[in-house]
Design a protein around this motif. Structure first.
Motif, PDB file in Angstrom:
ATOM      1  N   ALA A 322       0.730  -1.209   0.250  1.00 21.58           N
ATOM      2  CA  ALA A 322       0.449  -0.177  -0.159  1.00 21.58           C
ATOM      3  C   ALA A 322       0.813   1.316   0.181  1.00 21.58           C
ATOM      4  O   ALA A 322       2.031   1.325   1.138  1.00 21.58           O
ATOM      5  N   ILE A 325       3.493   5.387   5.002  1.00 22.31           N
ATOM      6  CA  ILE A 325       4.361   5.239   4.602  1.00 22.31           C
ATOM      7  C   ILE A 325       4.631   3.349   5.616  1.00 22.31           C
ATOM      8  O   ILE A 325       3.477   3.551   6.077  1.00 22.31           O
ATOM      9  N   GLY A 327       3.876   0.764   7.827  1.00 17.07           N
ATOM     10  CA  GLY A 327       3.739   0.206   9.429  1.00 17.07           C
ATOM     11  C   GLY A 327       5.386   0.007   9.998  1.00 17.07           C
ATOM     12  O   GLY A 327       5.243  -1.127   9.575  1.00 17.07           O
ATOM     13  N   TYR A 364      -7.983  -4.343  17.436  1.00 18.35           N
ATOM     14  CA  TYR A 364      -8.124  -4.735  16.375  1.00 18.35           C
ATOM     15  C   TYR A 364      -9.787  -5.320  17.153  1.00 18.35           C
ATOM     16  O   TYR A 364     -10.827  -4.495  16.590  1.00 18.35           O
ATOM     17  N   MET A 426      -8.388   3.700   2.751  1.00 13.59           N
ATOM     18  CA  MET A 426      -8.427   5.682   2.282  1.00 13.59           C
ATOM     19  C   MET A 426      -7.581   6.568   1.458  1.00 13.59           C
ATOM     20  O   MET A 426      -5.767   5.168   1.443  1.00 13.59           O
ATOM     21  N   ASP A 482      -5.229   3.043  12.477  1.00 12.36           N
ATOM     22  CA  ASP A 482      -4.298   1.940  13.088  1.00 12.36           C
ATOM     23  C   ASP A 482      -4.365   1.754  14.389  1.00 12.36           C
ATOM     24  O   ASP A 482      -4.266   3.120  15.125  1.00 12.36           O
TER      25      ASP A 482
HETATM   26  N1  LIG Z   1      -7.594   1.774   5.046  1.00  8.02           N
HETATM   27  C1  LIG Z   1      -6.103   2.357   4.911  1.00  8.02           C
HETATM   28  N2  LIG Z   1      -6.457   2.934   3.639  1.00  8.02           N
HETATM   29  C2  LIG Z   1      -5.448   3.161   2.988  1.00  8.02           C
HETATM   30  N3  LIG Z   1      -3.659   3.475   3.710  1.00  8.02           N
HETATM   31  C3  LIG Z   1      -3.506   2.605   4.548  1.00  8.02           C
HETATM   32  C4  LIG Z   1      -4.774   1.970   5.230  1.00  8.02           C
HETATM   33  N4  LIG Z   1      -4.601   1.964   6.322  1.00  8.02           N
HETATM   34  C5  LIG Z   1      -3.091   1.585   6.606  1.00  8.02           C
HETATM   35  N5  LIG Z   1      -2.636   1.823   5.167  1.00  8.02           N
HETATM   36  C6  LIG Z   1      -1.131   2.468   4.911  1.00  8.02           C
HETATM   37  O1  LIG Z   1      -0.515   1.849   5.221  1.00  8.02           O
HETATM   38  C7  LIG Z   1       0.277   1.747   6.559  1.00  8.02           C
HETATM   39  C8  LIG Z   1       0.528   1.212   7.635  1.00  8.02           C
HETATM   40  O2  LIG Z   1      -0.970   1.385   8.272  1.00  8.02           O
HETATM   41  P1  LIG Z   1      -1.156   0.954   9.637  1.00  8.02           P
HETATM   42  O3  LIG Z   1      -0.649   2.138  10.100  1.00  8.02           O
HETATM   43  O4  LIG Z   1      -2.242   0.202  10.276  1.00  8.02           O
HETATM   44  O5  LIG Z   1       0.223  -0.109  10.371  1.00  8.02           O
HETATM   45  P2  LIG Z   1       0.952   0.078  12.234  1.00  8.02           P
HETATM   46  O6  LIG Z   1       1.787  -1.081  11.779  1.00  8.02           O
HETATM   47  O7  LIG Z   1      -0.175  -0.256  12.328  1.00  8.02           O
HETATM   48  O8  LIG Z   1       1.442   1.202  11.799  1.00  8.02           O
HETATM   49  P3  LIG Z   1       2.425   1.958  12.794  1.00  8.02           P
HETATM   50  O9  LIG Z   1       3.604   1.811  12.620  1.00  8.02           O
HETATM   51  O10 LIG Z   1       1.519   3.224  12.998  1.00  8.02           O
HETATM   52  O11 LIG Z   1       1.441   1.729  14.145  1.00  8.02           O
HETATM   53  C9  LIG Z   1      -0.189   3.053   6.523  1.00  8.02           C
HETATM   54  O12 LIG Z   1       0.701   4.400   7.318  1.00  8.02           O
HETATM   55  C10 LIG Z   1      -0.725   3.752   5.516  1.00  8.02           C
HETATM   56  O13 LIG Z   1       0.615   4.632   4.683  1.00  8.02           O
END
Ligand SMILES: Nc1ncnc2c1ncn2[C@@H]1O[C@H](COP(=O)(O)OP(=O)(O)OP(=O)(O)O)[C@@H](O)[C@H]1O
Length: 591
Positions: A322, A325, A327, A364, A426, A482
């Protein structure tokens, strides 16, 4: 049609045990939904919220119970192929007269998947697609009631529709409410059309309960035209009932059914009839989303996955990482032609993430149980999802191998993902802000702060409030997605930064104050959120108070007092009390 005559009595008994398991599940589910009317009448808002939370667990509890029964009574692991095939046929026979056959098929799949090996997950044993039609199932009480305004006039009909809900709490002024309703409808239509012979108003039998509101949902039919509506009924400050607004645009009604809100409580004998009716109002809403919003999440998931597989057959793009940045906890990928993202928990988390896999899952799950107030994206959780290997971009496969090797397997031409969350795609807010003009920045930053405020009042603290953790929906709403650091507001300890004992300590790399695991210092938000000048300016203009511990402590105090904030899934300008507050007149007499 009668049930097929079974030559296999074991299969017959198992089918019977299976349907008993499902019927028990649906009975409990329905009792919970039915109680929503009483809670609404009693203004017991906590009971509404608890019911939605508790209901999420029912399905898995009943599936586990059925699996245990099959093991104990039928030695389920030792059943031969012919018994499994017979079992499905026997079950179809039972479903021919069932009121919720699609749900019962899904229940069957859930139970069998816990017993069978994956290589047997096919249409001979399971319901890979529906075997029993949900069309024309009779229901008592009927799915909807019809009213004929040419017999008694619109005003009387409107009154009867509302009175038929038989709420055991009086309306403050039903005549005034009906004035408001008719006036809103008249303004929406421009003029009252002549009534055609088929003129009728169809109203779904059960109201839709959520938080402090009951919605009456239906449509008027006149000639070839259909006019959907959702009438919101609430308690006024004196505890009397009051029509709060009527939504007449289909897209506004569909916003009520947005997955970023809590599920409805609706008493349905034939849920497929409700879904069918709702789709006639909102043809663009997918059936899977409607089932989910009616609290039938497992059915929603089943239909979602069938759709995804059908979409894959009719498309040829690839799953890719995706955009945005990466995750630290989740590996996120997407299929450009399909408006969802797929999230897998990584094997090893980034250094700053001090948590384990079970905690992430718990967070979650928490999101499914709370009121999402339109600010938390809903997630669908899948186990052992099979996706075609050929559709995975090599770069994504490399990431999967490097970051989540224990979460997937390649079997033949499929990638089996052992655990997966799916949610709406999104535009990540950080990407949105980079591309936005000044007005859009101000709008998005304001929305972002509003999202944080609303979540806080609903007792949710996002934890990690970085821009990248929020997304902008197609309707321009800012929604959080997140969840690994999400907490209840009341679990946090919001503090002001204590003054430094010596001024030079403020410049030191290490802070001079210690912080416990639940301590939050809102003054620190500015450091990591407000680097970009345009963003900083907009944030300080609209949300400066979020940088002060006092805002957070005040919200906590109000939650602790038991105050449940009102969240309107429609603009407050559309509330009758705001629409014509200055000159409230009688509705058009032609009505
Ligand atoms: N519903 C979504 N729509 C579009 N892009 C998404 C969505 N969910 C996640 N992403 C993309 O994936 C990336 C990582 O998702 P997410 O924040 O859920 O992971 P994380 O590992 O929990 O992040 P963090 O390191 O902040 O804890 C987001 O920064 C975004 O770019």
């Amino acid at each position: 049609m009668d049930a097929p005559v079974g030559e296999n009595p074991v299969a017959q008994s198992i089918a019977q045990a299976m349907i008993e398991g499902f019927n028990k599940h649906y009975r409990i589910f329905r009792e919970t939904s039915r109680r929503a009317k009483e809670s609404f009448e009693a203004a017991d808002w906590q009971a509404q919220i608890d019911a939605v939370r508790e209901r999420v667990q029912f399905y898995d509890e009943r599936v586990d119970e059925a699996v245990r029964r099959l093991h104990e009574e039928f030695d389920a692991d030792s059943l031969d192929d012919s018994t499994w095939q017979q079992l499905k046929l026997q079950y179809i026979g039972i479903l021919m007269r069932h009121k919720q056959p699609e749900l019962a098929e899904t229940f069957f799949n859930s139970v069998c998947c816990k017993i069978l090996h994956r290589t047997y997950f096919n249409n001979d044993y399971l319901f890979a697609r529906p075997a029993v039609s949900t069309e024309y199932i009779e229901s008592y009480p009927p799915v909807y009631s019809s009213y004929y305004p040419q017999d008694e006039g619109l005003r009387t009909t409107a009154r009867r529709i509302i009175e038929d809900f038989d709420w055991q709490r009086p309306f403050a002024d039903l005549d005034r409410d009906i004035d408001n309703i008719l006036r809103a409808v008249h303004e929406h239509l421009g003029e009252w059309p002549d009534m055609e012979v088929n003129c009728q108003i169809q109203v779904l039998y059960s109201a839709f309960y959520r938080n402090k509101t009951a919605y009456i949902i239906g449509k008027a039919i006149n000639g070839y035209q259909e006019y959907p509506f959702a009438l919101a009924v609430r308690h006024n400050p004196a505890g009397r009932l009051e029509a709060d607004t009527i939504l007449l645009d289909p897209w506004r009604i569909s916003v009520l059914f947005s997955l970023s809100r809590a599920y409805f409580l609706v008493d349905m004998e034939v849920p497929s009839g409700y879904v069918h009716f709702l789709r006639s109002i909102m043809p663009n809403k997918h059936r899977s989303e409607l089932y989910t919003m009616l609290g039938l999440g497992k059915q929603g998931k089943t239909m979602f996955f069938r759709d995804l597989i059908a979409h894959l057959r009719h498309s040829n793009d690839q799953f890719i990482v995706a955009p945005g940045i990466r995750g630290l906890v989740m590996l996120v990928f997407t299929l450009p032609s399909y408006p969802y993202v797929f999230k897998i928990i990584k094997d090893v988390f980034g250094a700053s993430k001090n948590m384990d896999r079970a905690t992430v899952k718990r967070k979650y799950l928490m999101v499914k149980q709370v009121d999402r107030v339109g600010r938390l994206a809903d997630t669908l959780e899948f186990s052992y999802a099979a996706l075609p290997l050929s559709r995975f971009h090599p770069e994504l496969l490399d990431e999967l191998r490097a970051l989540a090797p224990s979460s997937f397997e390649i079997e033949g031409d499929s990638v089996i993902i052992k655990h997966l969350y799916i949610e709406r795609r999104m535009t990540p807010l950080n990407i949105y802000l980079e591309r936005a003009n000044d007005d859009q920045v101000e709008y998005a930053v304001r929305e972002y702060g509003n999202a944080i405020r609303e979540l806080a009042t609903a007792n949710i603290f996002p934890g990690d409030m970085l821009w990248k953790n929020f997304g902008v929906t197609r309707y321009g709403r800012v929604v959080f997605y997140d969840y690994d650091e999400i907490e209840y507001m009341t679990a946090m300890n919001f503090r002001r930064i204590p003054p430094a004992p010596y001024p030079e300590m403020e410049m030191a790399a290490e802070p001079w104050y210690s912080a416990g695991p639940m301590d939050v210092f809102p003054e620190e938000f500015a450091t990591f959120l407000l680097g970009a000048p345009r963003v900083r300016k907009a944030f300080l203009k609209h949300h400066r108070d979020l940088l002060d511990a006092k805002f957070w402590q005040d919200v906590q105090a109000s939650i602790r007092k038991g105050y449940l904030e009102d969240f309107f899934p429609y603009p407050t300008e559309l509330r009758f009390c705001n629409m014509w507050s200055k000159k409230r007149g009688r509705a058009d007499q032609a009505a």
